[in-house]
Design a protein around this motif. Structure first.
Motif, PDB file in Angstrom:
ATOM      1  N   PHE A  43      23.844 -32.782 -25.974  1.00  0.00           N
ATOM      2  CA  PHE A  43      24.909 -32.424 -25.036  1.00  0.00           C
ATOM      3  C   PHE A  43      24.380 -32.165 -23.628  1.00  0.00           C
ATOM      4  CE2 PHE A  43      27.390 -31.785 -28.863  1.00  0.00           C
ATOM      5  CZ  PHE A  43      28.654 -32.194 -28.459  1.00  0.00           C
ATOM      6  N   ASN A  44      23.089 -32.278 -23.452  1.00  0.00           N
ATOM      7  CA  ASN A  44      22.499 -32.123 -22.123  1.00  0.00           C
ATOM      8  C   ASN A  44      22.375 -33.471 -21.413  1.00  0.00           C
ATOM      9  OD1 ASN A  44      21.412 -30.352 -20.145  1.00  0.00           O
ATOM     10  ND2 ASN A  44      19.351 -31.069 -20.622  1.00  0.00           N
ATOM     11  N   THR A  45      23.120 -34.468 -21.860  1.00  0.00           N
ATOM     12  CA  THR A  45      22.969 -35.821 -21.322  1.00  0.00           C
ATOM     13  C   THR A  45      23.337 -35.931 -19.857  1.00  0.00           C
ATOM     14  OG1 THR A  45      25.188 -36.329 -22.126  1.00  0.00           O
ATOM     15  CG2 THR A  45      23.354 -36.956 -23.539  1.00  0.00           C
ATOM     16  N   SER A  46      24.167 -35.020 -19.339  1.00  0.00           N
ATOM     17  CA  SER A  46      24.551 -35.086 -17.928  1.00  0.00           C
ATOM     18  C   SER A  46      23.367 -34.904 -16.996  1.00  0.00           C
ATOM     19  CB  SER A  46      25.614 -34.021 -17.621  1.00  0.00           C
ATOM     20  OG  SER A  46      25.101 -32.728 -17.882  1.00  0.00           O
ATOM     21  N   GLN A  47      22.259 -34.355 -17.524  1.00  0.00           N
ATOM     22  CA  GLN A  47      21.079 -34.149 -16.701  1.00  0.00           C
ATOM     23  C   GLN A  47      20.191 -35.395 -16.623  1.00  0.00           C
ATOM     24  OE1 GLN A  47      20.790 -31.200 -15.118  1.00  0.00           O
ATOM     25  NE2 GLN A  47      22.695 -30.565 -16.109  1.00  0.00           N
ATOM     26  N   LEU A  48      20.495 -36.401 -17.425  1.00  0.00           N
ATOM     27  CA  LEU A  48      19.608 -37.553 -17.504  1.00  0.00           C
ATOM     28  C   LEU A  48      19.844 -38.570 -16.401  1.00  0.00           C
ATOM     29  CD1 LEU A  48      19.679 -38.239 -21.346  1.00  0.00           C
ATOM     30  CD2 LEU A  48      18.014 -36.925 -20.036  1.00  0.00           C
ATOM     31  N   HIS A  49      21.097 -38.789 -16.049  1.00  0.00           N
ATOM     32  CA  HIS A  49      21.438 -39.882 -15.137  1.00  0.00           C
ATOM     33  C   HIS A  49      22.749 -39.540 -14.455  1.00  0.00           C
ATOM     34  CE1 HIS A  49      22.370 -44.018 -13.803  1.00  0.00           C
ATOM     35  NE2 HIS A  49      21.085 -44.243 -13.930  1.00  0.00           N
ATOM     36  N   ALA A  50      22.943 -40.039 -13.225  1.00  0.00           N
ATOM     37  CA  ALA A  50      24.176 -39.753 -12.506  1.00  0.00           C
ATOM     38  C   ALA A  50      25.385 -40.345 -13.202  1.00  0.00           C
ATOM     39  CB  ALA A  50      24.080 -40.278 -11.074  1.00  0.00           C
ATOM     40  N   ASP A  51      25.194 -41.423 -13.954  1.00  0.00           N
ATOM     41  CA  ASP A  51      26.272 -42.087 -14.663  1.00  0.00           C
ATOM     42  C   ASP A  51      26.375 -41.489 -16.069  1.00  0.00           C
ATOM     43  OD1 ASP A  51      28.002 -43.731 -15.993  1.00  0.00           O
ATOM     44  OD2 ASP A  51      27.126 -45.597 -15.263  1.00  0.00           O
ATOM     45  N   ILE A  62      21.709 -43.708 -23.383  1.00  0.00           N
ATOM     46  CA  ILE A  62      20.262 -43.492 -23.485  1.00  0.00           C
ATOM     47  C   ILE A  62      19.956 -42.480 -24.586  1.00  0.00           C
ATOM     48  CG2 ILE A  62      18.244 -42.535 -22.302  1.00  0.00           C
ATOM     49  CD1 ILE A  62      19.365 -43.692 -19.702  1.00  0.00           C
ATOM     50  N   SER A  63      20.717 -41.378 -24.588  1.00  0.00           N
ATOM     51  CA  SER A  63      20.504 -40.345 -25.601  1.00  0.00           C
ATOM     52  C   SER A  63      20.738 -40.887 -27.003  1.00  0.00           C
ATOM     53  CB  SER A  63      21.440 -39.166 -25.329  1.00  0.00           C
ATOM     54  OG  SER A  63      21.238 -38.130 -26.260  1.00  0.00           O
ATOM     55  N   ALA A  64      21.720 -41.773 -27.155  1.00  0.00           N
ATOM     56  CA  ALA A  64      21.993 -42.363 -28.470  1.00  0.00           C
ATOM     57  C   ALA A  64      20.936 -43.393 -28.843  1.00  0.00           C
ATOM     58  CB  ALA A  64      23.379 -43.006 -28.468  1.00  0.00           C
ATOM     59  N   ALA A  65      20.515 -44.207 -27.874  1.00  0.00           N
ATOM     60  CA  ALA A  65      19.558 -45.281 -28.160  1.00  0.00           C
ATOM     61  C   ALA A  65      18.216 -44.734 -28.632  1.00  0.00           C
ATOM     62  CB  ALA A  65      19.366 -46.157 -26.921  1.00  0.00           C
ATOM     63  N   VAL A  66      17.832 -43.548 -28.159  1.00  0.00           N
ATOM     64  CA  VAL A  66      16.565 -42.948 -28.575  1.00  0.00           C
ATOM     65  C   VAL A  66      16.553 -42.702 -30.084  1.00  0.00           C
ATOM     66  CG1 VAL A  66      15.208 -40.810 -28.419  1.00  0.00           C
ATOM     67  CG2 VAL A  66      16.019 -41.928 -26.346  1.00  0.00           C
ATOM     68  N   GLU A  67      17.726 -42.520 -30.679  1.00  0.00           N
ATOM     69  CA  GLU A  67      17.789 -42.196 -32.095  1.00  0.00           C
ATOM     70  C   GLU A  67      17.450 -43.387 -32.992  1.00  0.00           C
ATOM     71  OE1 GLU A  67      21.307 -40.189 -33.256  1.00  0.00           O
ATOM     72  OE2 GLU A  67      21.194 -38.690 -31.659  1.00  0.00           O
ATOM     73  N   VAL A  68      17.588 -44.605 -32.472  1.00  0.00           N
ATOM     74  CA  VAL A  68      17.303 -45.781 -33.305  1.00  0.00           C
ATOM     75  C   VAL A  68      15.840 -45.804 -33.744  1.00  0.00           C
ATOM     76  CG1 VAL A  68      17.288 -48.294 -33.396  1.00  0.00           C
ATOM     77  CG2 VAL A  68      19.198 -47.104 -32.304  1.00  0.00           C
ATOM     78  N   LEU A  82       6.166 -28.846 -21.850  1.00  0.00           N
ATOM     79  CA  LEU A  82       5.533 -29.585 -20.758  1.00  0.00           C
ATOM     80  C   LEU A  82       6.492 -29.863 -19.610  1.00  0.00           C
ATOM     81  CD1 LEU A  82       3.297 -32.163 -22.683  1.00  0.00           C
ATOM     82  CD2 LEU A  82       2.556 -30.145 -21.406  1.00  0.00           C
ATOM     83  N   ILE A  83       7.809 -29.872 -19.888  1.00  0.00           N
ATOM     84  CA  ILE A  83       8.784 -30.151 -18.817  1.00  0.00           C
ATOM     85  C   ILE A  83       8.657 -29.141 -17.688  1.00  0.00           C
ATOM     86  CG2 ILE A  83      11.257 -30.216 -18.285  1.00  0.00           C
ATOM     87  CD1 ILE A  83      11.750 -31.384 -21.027  1.00  0.00           C
ATOM     88  N   GLN A  84       8.298 -27.899 -18.018  1.00  0.00           N
ATOM     89  CA  GLN A  84       8.167 -26.859 -16.987  1.00  0.00           C
ATOM     90  C   GLN A  84       7.064 -27.176 -15.990  1.00  0.00           C
ATOM     91  OE1 GLN A  84       8.319 -22.808 -18.930  1.00  0.00           O
ATOM     92  NE2 GLN A  84       8.047 -24.075 -20.747  1.00  0.00           N
ATOM     93  N   LEU A  85       6.077 -27.971 -16.400  1.00  0.00           N
ATOM     94  CA  LEU A  85       4.931 -28.260 -15.535  1.00  0.00           C
ATOM     95  C   LEU A  85       5.147 -29.472 -14.644  1.00  0.00           C
ATOM     96  CD1 LEU A  85       2.115 -27.749 -18.212  1.00  0.00           C
ATOM     97  CD2 LEU A  85       3.139 -26.050 -16.692  1.00  0.00           C
ATOM     98  N   VAL A  86       6.246 -30.176 -14.839  1.00  0.00           N
ATOM     99  CA  VAL A  86       6.502 -31.399 -14.068  1.00  0.00           C
ATOM    100  C   VAL A  86       7.073 -31.027 -12.700  1.00  0.00           C
ATOM    101  CG1 VAL A  86       7.793 -33.563 -13.988  1.00  0.00           C
ATOM    102  CG2 VAL A  86       6.915 -32.713 -16.164  1.00  0.00           C
ATOM    103  N   PRO A  87       6.493 -31.508 -11.602  1.00  0.00           N
ATOM    104  CA  PRO A  87       7.049 -31.213 -10.276  1.00  0.00           C
ATOM    105  C   PRO A  87       8.412 -31.872 -10.086  1.00  0.00           C
ATOM    106  CG  PRO A  87       5.274 -32.824 -10.122  1.00  0.00           C
ATOM    107  CD  PRO A  87       5.270 -32.324 -11.534  1.00  0.00           C
ATOM    108  N   SER A  98      10.339 -35.884 -16.277  1.00  0.00           N
ATOM    109  CA  SER A  98      11.061 -34.856 -17.035  1.00  0.00           C
ATOM    110  C   SER A  98      12.031 -35.486 -18.024  1.00  0.00           C
ATOM    111  CB  SER A  98      11.822 -33.938 -16.073  1.00  0.00           C
ATOM    112  OG  SER A  98      10.936 -33.233 -15.239  1.00  0.00           O
ATOM    113  N   ILE A  99      12.712 -36.542 -17.584  1.00  0.00           N
ATOM    114  CA  ILE A  99      13.637 -37.242 -18.474  1.00  0.00           C
ATOM    115  C   ILE A  99      12.886 -37.838 -19.661  1.00  0.00           C
ATOM    116  CG2 ILE A  99      15.178 -39.234 -18.661  1.00  0.00           C
ATOM    117  CD1 ILE A  99      16.018 -38.730 -15.771  1.00  0.00           C
ATOM    118  N   ALA A 100      11.720 -38.428 -19.378  1.00  0.00           N
ATOM    119  CA  ALA A 100      10.925 -39.038 -20.446  1.00  0.00           C
ATOM    120  C   ALA A 100      10.487 -37.994 -21.468  1.00  0.00           C
ATOM    121  CB  ALA A 100       9.711 -39.750 -19.855  1.00  0.00           C
ATOM    122  N   LEU A 101      10.061 -36.818 -20.996  1.00  0.00           N
ATOM    123  CA  LEU A 101       9.641 -35.754 -21.908  1.00  0.00           C
ATOM    124  C   LEU A 101      10.818 -35.225 -22.719  1.00  0.00           C
ATOM    125  CD1 LEU A 101       7.137 -33.775 -19.654  1.00  0.00           C
ATOM    126  CD2 LEU A 101       6.594 -35.086 -21.712  1.00  0.00           C
TER     127      LEU A 101
END
Length: 569
Positions: free
Chosen positions: A379-387, A394-400, A432-437, A444-447
């Motif tokens: 449910f945090n998908t709104s943080q991934l991309h403006a669209d 993207i969030s669903a595709a990772v599950e495959v 590790l996301i906390q350490l990303v500038p 951050s999205i990748a992590l």
């Protein structure tokens, strides 16, 4: 010797088969005949709508761009453009969404011919709320329940409340569906909950208030996950061997993901909340005729002593597979479980003895952490991309790849060690996301997607593990109870996400910490890899007594074929 019934039983008398002989009794069917193929694909098809229903709130409750509505009271163009104050949010200037300059003051200034910013200092003007409602952007959505019921600004808390109510329905559905399925059968509960999900999703279209929508959503939640639980348990008890593992760990899960991936496509094409609900509910009518093609679980029928019905189903399967069934399939079949449990098992049977109680509590803890992580990141998908449509996809595709990995892990690796490792890797990714500038947002999205990958692997294994640990009469109840506790994590996920307004990475820290605690708890759960499916309470006790509560280095690298696996989303 003299039995308790008082009759003589010689050493030459054939041994009375018990539930553990079921795989041998149906081995003549094979594992992948026409009957198994029909059951496999029809049950997978029945799971697809659950992918829609689980995450449609991502679009139904998304807030379009909005600002205070300004009625036509004869303002000049300059004042109409300036009546909405500018605010600084996260270092960026944007028009206020919840306030405007007082309309009566602005109207007087406009009537005097004064120009905003030149003759009048806007920062000195008094502001007011959106007393005339809001104007909503239609760039992304034509409408959502947010624009329909004005759930913005001071009413925004209702969105989190709506999501939580839905998951409370899911929680209660998980709890009661397991017991209903163990008492009345897998098939009736499957189709009952499928009907509940379809009917109440359709009725939601006619909601006239957010309260009516929420009540209907709660009832929808009761059927949403219950349908999924019943379908998974039914498939795992009908199918055998590696086909069962394939169905529960990848077939069913990928069917769920297919629905999840189709959701953003439907939302993109329709863009209206009522049209989206209609598109999600009406196609479910096509599933009702499946009643005549999907059988009841022979295992469950045997556990109830209904041997003739179980044999009838197996003989029909033999005809479909074009194999010859023996004259007597379940000869002298007895149900030893009836000496273990009262006639109608319930959740309290999971707490009867200390060994079962400890196992159940540990499984509930791990399931809670897994569900919290999975739904929090989903449910945090709104943080991934403006669209939002691309974010959801993207969030669903990772599950495959995650479910494919989960299937491979279930086939070749011990459950306990695998779950522990995946939980720890999920936690490390989030920490590790906390350490990303901030200049590297895509890292951050990748992590975050890496953490979603690992938590999805845990998801696909966790409930397979639960199903392998409990006997037939308790299996669906155990899955339902653990799923219920897991749904507590679903309920707090909407609130958990909002914590980033106070501390940016606080949700990641909490989810990662839960993952570490759950990984430690997983070490003390008995191992089920390479062992036959338990059919009685005694067999479950023996498994727990034989296994030490720590990881051993001598675990069989190849599973036996009679594993039962169930996965819940």
């Amino acid at each position: 010797m003299i039995t308790h019934a008082g009759r003589l039983r010689s050493s030459e008398e054939p041994r009375t088969p018990v539930m553990s002989d079921y795989p041998d009794s149906v081995a003549f069917l094979g594992q992948w005949g026409r009957f198994q193929q029909v059951v496999f694909f029809l049950l997978c098809a029945s799971i697809v709508p659950n992918g829609f229903g689980a995450f449609n709130l991502v679009f139904l409750t998304d807030a379009p761009g909005h600002r205070c509505s300004v009625p036509d009271v004869g303002l000049t163009e300059d004042w109409r453009a300036a009546i909405i104050p500018v605010q600084v949010v996260n270092g960026n200037q944007q028009l206020s969404r919840c306030s405007r300059f007082r309309l009566d003051v602005v109207r007087n200034l406009s009537a005097q011919g004064l120009v905003p910013g030149r003759d009048v200092n806007l920062t000195d003007l008094e502001q007011e709320g959106c007393v005339d409602g809001w104007s909503y952007s239609r760039d992304v959505y034509q409408s959502t329940i947010v624009s329909e019921f004005d759930l913005v600004c001071s009413e925004q808390w209702k969105l989190t409340f709506i999501s939580t109510v839905f998951f409370v329905g899911v929680l209660l559905g998980s709890f009661f569906s397991g017991q209903l399925s163990d008492r009345f059968g897998r098939k009736p509960v499957l189709f009952l909950t499928m009907g509940v999900q379809m009917v109440f999703t359709f009725i939601q279209v006619f909601s006239t208030s957010w309260i009516m929508f929420t009540v209907l959503l709660f009832i929808n939640g009761l059927g949403q996950i219950s349908n999924f639980v019943a379908a998974l348990v039914l498939g795992t008890e009908i199918l055998t061997g590696h086909v069962r593992v394939l169905y529960s760990s990848m077939g069913a899960c990928l069917s769920f993901t297919l629905g999840y991936m189709m959701l953003p496509g439907c939302a993109y094409l329709l863009r209206d909340w009522t049209s989206l609900l209609l598109a999600l509910s009406l196609p479910c009518l096509a599933y009702l005729p499946l009643w005549w093609f999907i059988p009841e679980s022979p295992r469950w029928l045997l556990s109830q002593g209904r041997v003739e019905e179980a044999e009838s189903i197996v003989r029909k399967a033999a005809k479909w597979n074009k194999v010859q069934a023996p004259l007597v399939i379940f000869q002298d079949y007895t149900v030893n479980n009836k000496t273990d449990l009262k006639e109608n098992p319930n959740a309290f049977d999971l707490l009867r003895t200390s060994s079962i109680r400890i196992t159940t509590l540990l499984l509930c803890l791990v399931t809670f952490a897994t569900c919290t992580g999975y739904y929090g990141l989903s449910f945090n998908t709104s943080q991934l991309h403006a669209d939002p449509y691309m974010s959801c996809f993207i969030s669903a595709a990772v599950e495959v790849p995650a479910y494919i990995s989960g299937w491979l892990v279930l086939r070749y690796f011990p459950r306990r060690r695998s779950i522990c490792c995946s939980l720890l890797l999920q936690a490390v990714s989030l920490f590790l996301i906390q350490l990303v500038p901030q200049t590297l947002p895509y890292l951050s999205i990748a992590l975050e997607m890496l953490a979603k990958y690992f938590v999805t692997i845990t998801f696909s294994m966790m409930f397979a593990y639960i199903a392998e640990l409990y006997p037939t009469l308790l299996r669906n109840t155990a899955v339902g109870v653990c799923s219920t506790v897991g749904r507590l994590g679903n309920c707090i996920a909407p609130f958990l996400i909002t914590l980033n307004t106070y501390v940016l990475h606080l949700p990641y820290i909490i989810i990662g910490t839960l993952g570490c605690v759950a990984a430690l708890a997983a070490l003390y759960i008995p191992e089920s890899f390479g062992q036959p499916l338990p059919e009685t309470i005694q067999q479950m006790h023996k498994r727990e007594r034989m296994k030490c509560p720590c990881i051993t280095g001598k675990e069989t690298p190849i599973p036996v074929v009679f594993l039962d696996s169930t996965v819940i989303i």
